[in-house]
Design an enzyme around this catalytic site. Structure first.
Site, PDB file in Angstrom:
ATOM      1  N   CYS A  35       1.010  -0.948  -0.328  1.00  0.00           N
ATOM      2  CA  CYS A  35       0.167  -0.282  -0.122  1.00  0.00           C
ATOM      3  C   CYS A  35       1.305   1.877  -0.064  1.00  0.00           C
ATOM      4  O   CYS A  35       0.303   2.330  -0.049  1.00  0.00           O
ATOM      5  CB  CYS A  35      -0.682   0.314   1.519  1.00  0.00           C
ATOM      6  N   ASP A  37       2.313   2.552   2.105  1.00  0.00           N
ATOM      7  CA  ASP A  37       2.593   3.128   3.848  1.00  0.00           C
ATOM      8  C   ASP A  37       3.811   3.453   4.672  1.00  0.00           C
ATOM      9  O   ASP A  37       4.187   2.300   4.614  1.00  0.00           O
ATOM     10  CB  ASP A  37       1.787   2.470   4.581  1.00  0.00           C
ATOM     11  N   CYS A  60      -2.348   4.502   6.509  1.00  0.00           N
ATOM     12  CA  CYS A  60      -4.382   4.000   6.617  1.00  0.00           C
ATOM     13  C   CYS A  60      -4.652   4.115   8.380  1.00  0.00           C
ATOM     14  O   CYS A  60      -3.788   4.346   9.541  1.00  0.00           O
ATOM     15  CB  CYS A  60      -4.609   2.828   6.228  1.00  0.00           C
ATOM     16  N   CYS A 104      -1.470  -4.724   7.833  1.00  0.00           N
ATOM     17  CA  CYS A 104      -1.096  -2.778   8.421  1.00  0.00           C
ATOM     18  C   CYS A 104      -1.066  -3.670   9.846  1.00  0.00           C
ATOM     19  O   CYS A 104       0.272  -2.608  10.637  1.00  0.00           O
ATOM     20  CB  CYS A 104      -2.907  -2.341   8.943  1.00  0.00           C
TER      21      CYS A 104
HETATM   22 FE1  FES Z   1      -1.349  -0.182   4.619  1.00  0.00          FE
HETATM   23 FE2  FES Z   1      -3.502  -0.175   6.197  1.00  0.00          FE
HETATM   24  S1  FES Z   1      -3.112  -0.225   4.343  1.00  0.00           S
HETATM   25  S2  FES Z   1      -0.534  -0.381   6.292  1.00  0.00           S
END
Ligand code: FES
Length: 126
Positions: A35, A37, A60, A104
């Protein structure tokens, strides 16, 4: 919307220990390639204990809640105890995460452990 536990919502809406420690003793950064992140943990160590833990998370809601929970679980622990915090134990403390959000939680403990390893390597690999 996925069903988040009250604890997840609380830590997402009022995250604890957000920020940076300017002269951190250790820093650990982890990114999720899926993602994109990012999570960074900063630690301050005194007498082999985590005197302070802070984090910055670009991610997120679940990732923010996970970082907040990890920082609370880790504060005050010895380095060895903090190394025993796992992604699964963090998710459990949060009252669970929806299955599609379990990834996550993978960032949290890993980023903390990386910060501890960074500190240890600066100490000469002790
Ligand atoms: Fe990337 Fe949660 S969607 S850490």
């Amino acid at each position: 919307m996925a069903f988040y536990s009250e604890k997840v919502m609380d830590h997402f809406q009022n995250p604890r220990n957000v920020g940076e420690i300017p002269e951190a003793d250790g820093k650990g950064e982890i990114g999720n390639p899926v993602c994109g992140d990012m999570m960074t943990f900063y630690i301050k160590v005194k007498d082999d204990k985590l005197e302070d833990v802070k984090f910055k998370t670009f991610g997120c809601g679940a990732a923010i809640a996970v970082s907040s929970m990890v920082s609370e679980m880790a504060k005050g622990k010895t380095l060895d105890e903090a190394m025993l915090i796992t992604n699964a134990s963090v998710a459990k403390e949060l009252g669970g995460l929806p299955p599609n959000k379990m990834h996550c939680s993978n960032l949290g403990a890993d980023a903390l452990h990386k910060a501890i390893e960074d500190y240890r390597s600066k100490q000469g690999g002790k």
